[in-house]
Design a protein around this motif. Structure first.
Motif: not given
Length: 66
Positions: A10-13, A32, A34, A36
């Motif tokens: 997972c990535e969050e930006c 925001f 994300t 997956h």
């Protein structure tokens, strides 16, 4: 700019300043997004410069993390 890339985890930006575009999506300060596992992001570019908080796996960014 960032090349197209996939995600193993997972990535969050969170966009803190400026804006950037990924494909048809333009993100601005406060946005925001994300990523997956198994998902791919298209190339990202910016005209204004951008500052982001990015939480993800270093292995997903071999072109940026050394």
């Amino acid at each position: 700019s960032l090349p197209a890339h996939g995600h193993r985890t997972c990535e969050e930006c969170l966009v803190l300043e400026g804006e950037f575009t990924m494909g048809d999506l333009t993100l601005h300060a406060g946005d925001f997004v994300t990523g997956h596992p198994g998902e791919a992001h298209p190339p990202a570019t910016t005209r204004t410069g951008v500052l982001v908080y990015l939480r993800g796996a270093v292995d997903d960014y071999p072109f940026a993390c050394r």
